[in-house]
Design an enzyme around this catalytic site. Structure first.
Site, PDB file in Angstrom:
ATOM      1  N   GLY A   1      -4.792   1.462  -1.096  1.00 21.51           N
ATOM      2  CA  GLY A   1      -4.140   2.152  -1.854  1.00 21.51           C
ATOM      3  C   GLY A   1      -2.576   2.168  -1.769  1.00 21.51           C
TER       4      GLY A   1
ATOM      5  N   GLU B   1     -11.334  -1.942   0.311  1.00 22.61           N
ATOM      6  CA  GLU B   1     -12.050  -0.654   0.221  1.00 22.61           C
ATOM      7  C   GLU B   1     -13.625  -1.109   0.843  1.00 22.61           C
ATOM      8  OE1 GLU B   1      -9.917  -1.162  -1.898  1.00 22.61           O
ATOM      9  OE2 GLU B   1      -8.392   0.570  -1.838  1.00 22.61           O
TER      10      GLU B   1
ATOM     11  N   ALA C   1      -4.726   4.093   1.894  1.00 17.44           N
ATOM     12  CA  ALA C   1      -4.881   5.520   2.298  1.00 17.44           C
ATOM     13  C   ALA C   1      -5.372   5.635   3.815  1.00 17.44           C
ATOM     14  CB  ALA C   1      -6.141   5.938   1.626  1.00 17.44           C
TER      15      ALA C   1
ATOM     16  N   GLU D   1      -2.648  -0.023  -5.150  1.00 15.63           N
ATOM     17  CA  GLU D   1      -2.833   0.848  -5.941  1.00 15.63           C
ATOM     18  C   GLU D   1      -1.535   1.599  -6.430  1.00 15.63           C
ATOM     19  OE1 GLU D   1      -6.127   2.721  -4.103  1.00 15.63           O
ATOM     20  OE2 GLU D   1      -7.145   2.272  -5.939  1.00 15.63           O
TER      21      GLU D   1
HETATM   22  N1  CO8 Z   1      -5.114   4.134   7.839  1.00 11.78           N
HETATM   23  C1  CO8 Z   1      -4.942   4.662   9.128  1.00 11.78           C
HETATM   24  N2  CO8 Z   1      -4.253   3.869  10.087  1.00 11.78           N
HETATM   25  C2  CO8 Z   1      -4.071   2.597   9.694  1.00 11.78           C
HETATM   26  C3  CO8 Z   1      -4.389   1.971   8.553  1.00 11.78           C
HETATM   27  C4  CO8 Z   1      -4.863   2.960   7.453  1.00 11.78           C
HETATM   28  N3  CO8 Z   1      -5.135   2.197   6.358  1.00 11.78           N
HETATM   29  N4  CO8 Z   1      -3.816   0.762   8.680  1.00 11.78           N
HETATM   30  C5  CO8 Z   1      -3.403   0.632   9.898  1.00 11.78           C
HETATM   31  N5  CO8 Z   1      -3.522   1.554  10.588  1.00 11.78           N
HETATM   32  C6  CO8 Z   1      -2.982   1.968  12.139  1.00 11.78           C
HETATM   33  C7  CO8 Z   1      -3.982   1.246  12.887  1.00 11.78           C
HETATM   34  O1  CO8 Z   1      -5.261   2.019  13.309  1.00 11.78           O
HETATM   35  C8  CO8 Z   1      -3.211   1.019  14.330  1.00 11.78           C
HETATM   36  O2  CO8 Z   1      -3.063   2.129  14.923  1.00 11.78           O
HETATM   37  P1  CO8 Z   1      -3.216   2.451  16.392  1.00 11.78           P
HETATM   38  O3  CO8 Z   1      -1.810   1.593  16.854  1.00 11.78           O
HETATM   39  O4  CO8 Z   1      -3.172   3.730  16.881  1.00 11.78           O
HETATM   40  O5  CO8 Z   1      -4.269   1.571  16.807  1.00 11.78           O
HETATM   41  C9  CO8 Z   1      -1.899   0.813  13.543  1.00 11.78           C
HETATM   42  O6  CO8 Z   1      -1.684   1.281  12.361  1.00 11.78           O
HETATM   43  C10 CO8 Z   1      -1.565  -0.674  13.597  1.00 11.78           C
HETATM   44  O7  CO8 Z   1      -2.677  -1.439  13.051  1.00 11.78           O
HETATM   45  P2  CO8 Z   1      -3.033  -2.721  13.212  1.00 11.78           P
HETATM   46  O8  CO8 Z   1      -2.954  -3.021  14.744  1.00 11.78           O
HETATM   47  O9  CO8 Z   1      -4.014  -3.099  12.496  1.00 11.78           O
HETATM   48  O10 CO8 Z   1      -1.686  -3.736  12.555  1.00 11.78           O
HETATM   49  P3  CO8 Z   1      -1.384  -5.055  12.063  1.00 11.78           P
HETATM   50  O11 CO8 Z   1       0.068  -5.253  11.819  1.00 11.78           O
HETATM   51  O12 CO8 Z   1      -2.186  -6.061  12.843  1.00 11.78           O
HETATM   52  O13 CO8 Z   1      -2.185  -5.185  10.612  1.00 11.78           O
HETATM   53  C11 CO8 Z   1      -3.050  -4.374   8.633  1.00 11.78           C
HETATM   54  C12 CO8 Z   1      -1.885  -4.557   9.406  1.00 11.78           C
HETATM   55  C13 CO8 Z   1      -3.302  -5.588   7.959  1.00 11.78           C
HETATM   56  C14 CO8 Z   1      -2.331  -3.617   7.484  1.00 11.78           C
HETATM   57  C15 CO8 Z   1      -4.172  -3.831   9.193  1.00 11.78           C
HETATM   58  O14 CO8 Z   1      -3.706  -2.565   9.791  1.00 11.78           O
HETATM   59  C16 CO8 Z   1      -5.097  -3.352   8.136  1.00 11.78           C
HETATM   60  O15 CO8 Z   1      -5.914  -4.092   7.730  1.00 11.78           O
HETATM   61  N6  CO8 Z   1      -5.304  -1.917   8.031  1.00 11.78           N
HETATM   62  C17 CO8 Z   1      -6.542  -1.354   6.816  1.00 11.78           C
HETATM   63  C18 CO8 Z   1      -6.117  -1.864   5.518  1.00 11.78           C
HETATM   64  C19 CO8 Z   1      -7.108  -1.328   4.544  1.00 11.78           C
HETATM   65  O16 CO8 Z   1      -8.349  -1.323   4.926  1.00 11.78           O
HETATM   66  N7  CO8 Z   1      -6.733  -0.324   3.557  1.00 11.78           N
HETATM   67  C20 CO8 Z   1      -7.535   0.259   2.784  1.00 11.78           C
HETATM   68  C21 CO8 Z   1      -7.728   1.662   3.154  1.00 11.78           C
HETATM   69  S1  CO8 Z   1      -9.023   2.582   2.235  1.00 11.78           S
HETATM   70  C22 CO8 Z   1      -7.935   2.886   0.778  1.00 11.78           C
HETATM   71  O17 CO8 Z   1      -6.867   2.586   0.714  1.00 11.78           O
HETATM   72  C23 CO8 Z   1      -8.624   3.541  -0.196  1.00 11.78           C
HETATM   73  C24 CO8 Z   1      -7.676   4.391  -1.347  1.00 11.78           C
HETATM   74  C25 CO8 Z   1      -8.279   5.115  -2.141  1.00 11.78           C
HETATM   75  C26 CO8 Z   1      -7.512   6.020  -3.043  1.00 11.78           C
HETATM   76  C27 CO8 Z   1      -6.581   7.066  -2.498  1.00 11.78           C
HETATM   77  C28 CO8 Z   1      -7.197   8.022  -1.727  1.00 11.78           C
HETATM   78  C29 CO8 Z   1      -6.409   8.898  -0.894  1.00 11.78           C
END
Ligand code: CO8
Length: 254
Positions: free
Chosen positions: A107, A130, A66, A110
């Site tokens: 997500g 999460e 998400a 999921e």
């Molecule tokens: N949300 C928003 N922005 C994101 C997300 C995210 N989940 N993941 C990555 N981005 C953005 C980063 O902020 C970054 O943006 P910017 O360039 O503006 O700074 C850009 O994407 C690139 O990110 P990274 O530099 O981190 O990219 P990498 O290739 O190095 O890493 C990863 C990729 C491994 C995917 C890493 O970005 C990461 O770990 N992301 C977060 C993963 C995470 O914690 N996911 C869980 C989110 S919570 C959730 O999913 C709850 C679900 C609940 C049900 C649904 C509710 C609606």
């Protein structure tokens, strides 16, 4: 200037291909993206020339979960912002095959689990991170994951954020097949094409029957299966499938 779509929809033969298209945010599943995905899923479900769907995030990632930027300011009590928007993939009749490369996190994991068959590239990783954001999975990551991989691994993943690589995900039954990354899309489309050649009533009912097994007791599920089985007699698919077998010829379902 109109904004680029966050979900690309195209026909590949009798398969509908949906590609998440937000690479700059690693396919983070924002409200707008999920709206677009829902609309595209419903359109393919209603298209008689499409027999099955493939959902992918492209060759480098499935989805990073998400949209954390969108969620960060939210405060309880609030409206259910997951609800209908996230459930469309579970409501459509046609099978959806998730083609997962790279991270499928939160997500994203999921969403893959909501699909009917998950095919993973050898680069795929599955995780529910999460807990590190101060929340828990909210779209099936505690329920579908536990049913798929069992309590021990689900607890490990949900409580520590540990991720599974493709091989482990296959061994644990989270994914149906692992293929080399460069073959991922072709394999997923081939499965969709294969399903699309089969009788659509039986396909939709088979999907419904298996899904029901996750929601009910064995006795109730067996009654449901029997009723669905009987209901297929007289459909075009049953008449043609059985006639073709007896005539010793290939069936022609469409
Ligand atoms: N949300 C928003 N922005 C994101 C997300 C995210 N989940 N993941 C990555 N981005 C953005 C980063 O902020 C970054 O943006 P910017 O360039 O503006 O700074 C850009 O994407 C690139 O990110 P990274 O530099 O981190 O990219 P990498 O290739 O190095 O890493 C990863 C990729 C491994 C995917 C890493 O970005 C990461 O770990 N992301 C977060 C993963 C995470 O914690 N996911 C869980 C989110 S919570 C959730 O999913 C709850 C679900 C609940 C049900 C649904 C509710 C609606």
């Amino acid at each position: 200037m109109t904004e680029a779509p966050m979900v690309l929809a195209e026909r590949r033969g009798r398969a509908g291909l949906l590609t998440l298209n937000r690479p700059q945010a690693r396919n983070a599943l924002s409200d707008r993206l999920m709206e677009e995905l829902g609309t595209a899923l419903l359109a393919f479900d209603a298209d008689p020339d499409v027999g099955a769907l493939v959902l992918t995030g492209g060759p480098d990632r499935f989805a990073a979960g998400a949209d954390i930027r969108e969620m960060a300011p939210r405060r309880y009590p609030m409206e259910d912002f997951i609800g209908r928007r996230w459930e469309t993939v579970t409501r459509i009749r046609k099978p959806v095959i998730a083609a997962v490369a790279g991270p499928a996190l939160g997500g994203g994991c999921e969403l893959a689990m909501m699909c009917d068959i998950v095919i993973a590239a050898d680069t795929a990783r599955f995780g529910q991170p999460e807990i590190g954001l101060g929340v828990i999975p909210g779209a099936g990551g505690t329920q579908r994951l536990a049913r798929a991989v069992g309590k021990a691994v689900a607890m490990d993943m949900v409580l520590t954020g540990r991720q599974l690589d493709a091989a482990e995900a296959e061994r644990l039954g989270l994914v149906a097949r692992v293929v080399p990354a460069e073959r991922l899309l072709a394999e997923a489309l081939a499965i969709a094409e294969r399903i699309a050649l089969l009788p659509p009533d039986a396909v939709a009912i088979a999907k419904d029957a298996v899904n029901r097994s996750f929601e009910t007791t064995l006795a109730e599920g067996l009654r449901y299966e029997r009723a669905l089985f009987l209901s297929l007699f007289g459909t075009a698919g049953q008449r043609e499938g059985m006639a073709a077998f007896l005539d010793k010829r290939p069936p022609r379902f469409r």
